[in-house]
Scaffold this active site. Structure first.
Site, PDB file in Angstrom:
ATOM      1  N   CYS A   1       0.839  -1.203   0.000  1.00 43.20           N
ATOM      2  CA  CYS A   1       0.000   0.000   0.000  1.00 43.20           C
ATOM      3  C   CYS A   1       0.876   1.256   0.000  1.00 43.20           C
ATOM      4  CB  CYS A   1      -0.957  -0.045   1.187  1.00 43.20           C
ATOM      5  SG  CYS A   1      -2.191   1.269   1.218  1.00 43.20           S
ATOM      6  N   ILE A   2       0.697   2.151   0.969  1.00 44.72           N
ATOM      7  CA  ILE A   2       1.518   3.364   1.009  1.00 44.72           C
ATOM      8  C   ILE A   2       2.978   3.019   1.274  1.00 44.72           C
ATOM      9  CG2 ILE A   2       1.108   3.791   3.461  1.00 44.72           C
ATOM     10  CD1 ILE A   2       1.107   6.743   2.911  1.00 44.72           C
TER      11      ILE A   2
END
Length: 608
Positions: free
Chosen positions: A340-341
């Site tokens: 994800c991030i």
């Protein structure tokens, strides 16, 4: 002769209640009154300290004023839409009347597939509730359709209005109100209202947990303990700084690949989504397949770390981890995973390293990570100047964005499942939430330092600078993803509502090295955490030499395979991880153990 039951109840007992029931009710009401009084006092004290809160924290007033002006610009179209709705109401009333007279009829509106709000048979079998349900569905679809047909507004505003209109529609569902939900009506009759009393106590509990702000429990919070029955894979913290702890996990094979594996999770969640329980732990599975696994466990930051920026997360995160891993194992090169991030950070880190001639990461995997944000999905509706300014104003007061606010944002993407279902269960039905480890993790929120969060929202989501050569300058180094030439394994989830597969796929057109793209069944979590033994979902692969420009073209030539993709990933990475060497014991190498896994950073909770 007097009724014997009446003689046992005190004079003040409500009709129909026994003495024991009356005593229980009085105790519950006393508890509610005392707790409510304390919450009210706390609210008044906080209001005096913080001052009045903004009436429009999301800054939507101007958006809907502009939208309304466009809608009223064509009054004839609006009148026609209203006439169509009234015609649908009249038709619904007619078929309902026919049904009441015993005639067979076909429903005008049915819930969408997967809509669990109306699963109770009474929504179909009881004429009144069926009428309420269909009336709601007709109105909801009419409202959304009318909103989408308004002309003269830009696409961004249209998406924003549609999203927040849907939030209103979901909130107004008859399933969310006691008098129009047949399950709640039945429970209230059967329990003589005890469900509503218990629900009010649950509501007060959640207000107390949130210190005056509603913190809806999605699961039994007492059923799980980090390091006790979740995040239990054995290992040691072998390095730490103010931003992260580095965990080295114990081997489960006598020999391991020479090249260690570094996992960089998102800092907006806790890392143990990859280690919830042994049967679905990716970390455990990776160690069983011969990898020396290191995982970054980010700190849960407070105001003292408010000025930490994206560059700090890079240098104190993966770059610091690379140095520590070399000391711990003697190996200079590693493979990495960014989730994800954490994957967005890893992409920037790879470009930074490539520009500096740093080859310590030999291969990288991305779990549902975006680097080109031109089509970020529904999260994009939160990204405009007004809303960003609002978020920055909130962060400016504390130095961070509270994790519960971030969690609310994600929950709004699936409001019926992650908000309103628990409102019904906890407050109307008066039930305690069911123990579920995934939802325990989901509510284990983390704060966002103001500087890095603002940087991420503005430079990635708003301006999409990571995808532009030299768009970002980090430590005086222009960031260009096209300089990343190492092998890449890129995973996306077919039903991901946070990092849409279409958006994730865009990275295949940016890196200059070989990219193996894999599309997994399910979404942001289950698309990643899907062990082979579960035999769930499916995945798609396209073995063409070069990835085509769009996901649609890629899927046209892809082959579907049943079950998990983990074995495909293992085959891909094992070929790049070097020869086998004796297994490494955490803390026995160049870095001594600091404490047992999962470490202390991950145990810092915002709400118990």
């Amino acid at each position: 002769m007097s009724d014997s039951s009446a003689s046992t109840a005190p004079a003040s007992a409500p009709a129909g209640l026994s003495a024991a029931e009356s005593e229980k009710l009085q105790a519950a009401l006393k508890d509610i009154a005392e707790r409510s009084q304390k919450l009210l006092k706390d609210f008044v004290d906080r209001y005096a300290a913080e001052g009045p809160q903004p009436a429009d924290p999301l800054r939507l007033t101007q958006t809907f004023m502009d939208f309304t002006a466009k809608m009223l610009a064509d009054p004839n179209k609006l009148v026609q839409a209203q006439i169509e709705l009234w015609q649908q109401y009249m038709q619904l009333w007619q078929i309902t009347a026919q049904r009441m007279m015993g005639q067979p009829v076909q429903p005008m509106a049915e819930p969408a597939k997967g809509d669990r709000r109306f699963n109770d048979p009474a929504w179909k079998d009881a004429v009144v509730f069926d009428y309420i349900k269909q009336s709601y569905l007709l109105t909801a679809r009419w409202l959304q359709g009318t909103v989408k047909e308004v002309e003269g507004i830009d696409e961004k505003t249209a998406q924003k209005v549609d999203f927040y209109t849907r939030q209103f529609i979901d909130a107004m569902s008859p399933s969310n109100f006691a008098l129009t939900n047949p399950q709640v009506v039945t429970a209230t009759i059967n329990s003589k209202g005890e469900n509503l009393i218990k629900g009010l106590q649950n509501l007060l509990t959640d207000l107390e947990r949130g210190k005056g702000r509603l913190a809806i429990r999605q699961t039994d919070m007492k059923a799980f303990r980090v390091g006790g029955n979740v995040a239990t894979s054995p290992g040691k913290v072998v390095f730490q700084n103010k931003l992260m702890q580095l965990i080295q996990y114990a081997p489960r094979t006598e020999e391991v690949y020479a090249m260690p594996l570094l996992i960089v999770p998102p800092w907006i969640n806790k890392f143990y989504i990859l280690d919830l329980k042994p049967e679905n732990s990716f970390i455990k599975w990776a160690t069983e397949h011969g990898y020396t696994v290191f995982v970054i466990s980010w700190v849960n930051p407070d105001e003292e770390l408010s000025k930490l920026g994206f560059e700090d997360y890079m240098k104190l995160g993966p770059l610091a981890a690379l140095e520590a891993i070399e000391k711990a194992t003697g190996e200079r090169q590693v493979s990495a995973i960014g989730y994800c991030i954490g994957g967005t950070l890893m992409a920037a880190t790879l470009a930074y390293m490539a520009a500096r001639g740093d080859n310590r990461i030999a291969a990288c995997t991305f779990f549902t990570a975006q680097v080109d944000f031109t089509e970020p999905g529904e999260l994009g509706v939160f990204i405009d100047e007004d809303q960003l300014a609002g978020v920055e104003e909130i962060m400016g007061k504390k130095g961070y964005l509270d994790g519960t606010e971030m969690a609310t944002t994600f929950n709004m993407l699936r409001a019926n499942d992650l908000i309103w279902s628990f409102v019904v269960n906890n407050y109307l039905m008066g039930k305690d939430p069911f123990p579920f480890d995934l939802l325990f993790w989901n509510t284990d929120a983390t704060r966002m330092p103001a500087a890095v969060h603002s940087y991420y929202l503005r430079n990635m989501y708003q301006n999409n600078l990571l995808a532009k050569p030299g768009g970002l300058i980090i430590d005086n180094v222009p960031i260009d993803l096209r300089k990343v030439s190492i092998p890449i394994y890129l995973q996306a989830g077919k039903e991901d509502h946070i990092a849409p597969a279409k958006s994730v796929y865009k990275a295949t057109q940016l890196y200059s090295g070989p990219v193996r793209f894999m599309l997994a069944g399910s979404g942001h979590i289950a698309g990643v955490v899907n062990p082979p033994h579960a035999k769930k979902y499916q995945h798609w692969l396209n073995e063409t030499a070069k990835n085509p420009p769009t996901l649609e073209e890629w899927r046209a030539g892809a082959t579907e395979y049943p079950g998990s993709w983990w074995n495909d990933w293992d085959k891909w990475l094992s070929e790049k991880s070097g020869a086998k060497v004796p297994a490494r014991i955490p803390g026995a190498g160049g870095l001594p153990a600091i404490e047992d896994a999962p470490g202390s950073y991950v145990k810092v909770r915002l709400i118990d």
